[in-house]
Design an enzyme around this catalytic site. Structure first.
Site, PDB file in Angstrom:
ATOM      1  N   THR A 104       0.843  -1.200   0.000  1.00 41.93           N
ATOM      2  CA  THR A 104       0.000   0.000   0.000  1.00 41.93           C
ATOM      3  C   THR A 104       0.872   1.241   0.000  1.00 41.93           C
ATOM      4  OG1 THR A 104      -1.593  -1.177   1.344  1.00 41.93           O
ATOM      5  CG2 THR A 104      -1.702   1.229   1.418  1.00 41.93           C
ATOM      6  N   ARG A 141     -13.975  -7.687  -0.319  1.00 38.47           N
ATOM      7  CA  ARG A 141     -13.156  -7.375   0.850  1.00 38.47           C
ATOM      8  C   ARG A 141     -12.628  -5.936   0.786  1.00 38.47           C
ATOM      9  NH1 ARG A 141      -7.559  -5.706   1.822  1.00 38.47           N
ATOM     10  NH2 ARG A 141      -6.914  -6.556   3.821  1.00 38.47           N
TER      11      ARG A 141
HETATM   12  N1  GLY Z   1      -3.173  -2.425   3.800  1.00 40.57           N
HETATM   13  C1  GLY Z   1      -3.845  -2.767   2.655  1.00 40.57           C
HETATM   14  C2  GLY Z   1      -4.900  -3.765   2.798  1.00 40.57           C
HETATM   15  O1  GLY Z   1      -4.817  -4.625   3.657  1.00 40.57           O
HETATM   16  O2  GLY Z   1      -5.841  -3.729   2.054  1.00 40.57           O
END
Ligand code: GLY
Length: 333
Positions: A191, A219
């Site tokens: 990320t 998700r």
């Molecule tokens: N940190 C990114 C995710 O788990 O979607």
């Protein structure tokens, strides 16, 4: 004391108190002004991001160096990576979910605690820019799925197929052996979280991702959740997270880091404490990656990361010195 004298004395002494306090408040005001001036003179704009997304940092720094504000810096920095087809964890070229759909999450937060986010956004290269539009053009904070996509088109974003041929081939390979089973994939958690402080000393942050590789359809991770993947309090500083979002959501990670800084911890100490809290709740587990990055009002940065493979990478910090620093260093657990 006769009543008349009492009133006279009281008035005199009250007058004395008033002028003394006026004087001291004038002095305090002078001191405050000087302190503010000194503070202004020592403000050094800075941009910092998770991992080694040099495109993002260079772009953000370019904005700050041209007297741009922190919000523009983090947005444009994040957009540089969203447009990078080689980056498999954000924007176009990202890894899809287990059904082959690329779904993106992002959020942005400014110096006044305004914030905007998109979750499960498809067909749009720049979720961070859509998140900013949500913040600025709607009374809401989060838009999801088809609604977010529709809103993006209304705002002039164009429809783009985000699944590149390379990403599609990788997904088809994954399907051969995966039994359609999502496992925590440490390599698909890069990320991008960005924090910046501009020449006024104002802080903003942005966070954008495609989330966990081959995730279950629908998700959503921590990255678009204000307080989890990103948090900014312009009185204190900002923090952002990378890694397994489920773990970051559980601890309201970025909010925690900012609150720890408010209590007096340095950005480095706060990030270490945040990671340690998560590890304490996951004793014995070594199958996931978590990292926090933080920036305070003095322009100090800190970062801490745990990675089960122990193959840590450094984050780039292109700040006022335009040098790389070890703000996101590596530690074994
Ligand atoms: N940190 C990114 C995710 O788990 O979607």
């Amino acid at each position: 004391m006769k009543r008349r004298n009492f009133i006279k004395n009281t008035s005199l002494s009250t007058a004395g108190i008033i002028s003394a306090s006026l004087l001291s408040s004038c002095e305090n005001e002078d001191k405050k002004t000087t302190a503010k001036q000194e503070e202004k003179e020592t403000i050094k704009p800075i941009a910092v991001c998770t991992w080694n997304f040099e495109n993002a940092n260079s772009k953000a720094w370019e904005v700050l160096a041209n007297d741009g504000n922190a919000l523009d810096a983090v947005e444009q920095g994040a957009m540089a990576e969203e447009a990078n087809i080689k980056n498999t964890t954000v924007g176009i070229g990202a890894t899809p979910d287990r059904d082959g759909n690329v779904t993106l999450d992002a959020c942005i937060m400014d110096k006044d605690s305004n914030c905007g986010a998109v979750v499960y956004l498809q067909n749009i290269v720049h979720p961070i820019a859509v998140a900013r539009k949500v913040m600025e053009e709607t009374p809401h904070i989060i838009l999801a799925g088809k609604g977010a996509e529709q809103f993006a088109y209304e705002q002039g974003f164009k429809k783009t197929n985000l699944l590149t041929e390379k990403a599609r081939k990788r997904w088809l390979e994954w399907k051969k052996t995966s039994k359609y089973e999502t496992i925590i994939n440490i390599e698909n958690h890069d990320t991008i979280g960005m924090l910046a402080m501009d020449k006024h000393g104002d802080i903003a942050g942005a966070c954008t991702t495609s989330g966990m590789g081959y995730k279950v359809g629908g998700r959503v991770g921590d990255s678009p959740i204000i307080g989890a993947g990103l948090y900014v309090d312009n009185e204190v500083g900002g923090a952002t997270a990378t890694g397994v979002g489920e773990e970051v959501i559980r601890t309201v990670g970025s909010f925690l880091i900012v609150e720890l800084m408010r209590q007096g911890k340095s950005p480095q100490e706060a990030c270490e404490e945040g990671v340690k809290r998560i590890m304490a709740k996951n004793k014995g587990r070594k199958d996931f990656q978590i990292g926090f990055l933080a920036l305070n009002k003095k322009g100090e940065t800190g970062g801490y990361c745990v990675h089960p493979g122990f193959t840590y990478r450094k984050a780039t910090n292109v700040g006022h010195t335009n040098e790389q620093v070890d703000s996101f260093y590596k530690k074994k657990v």
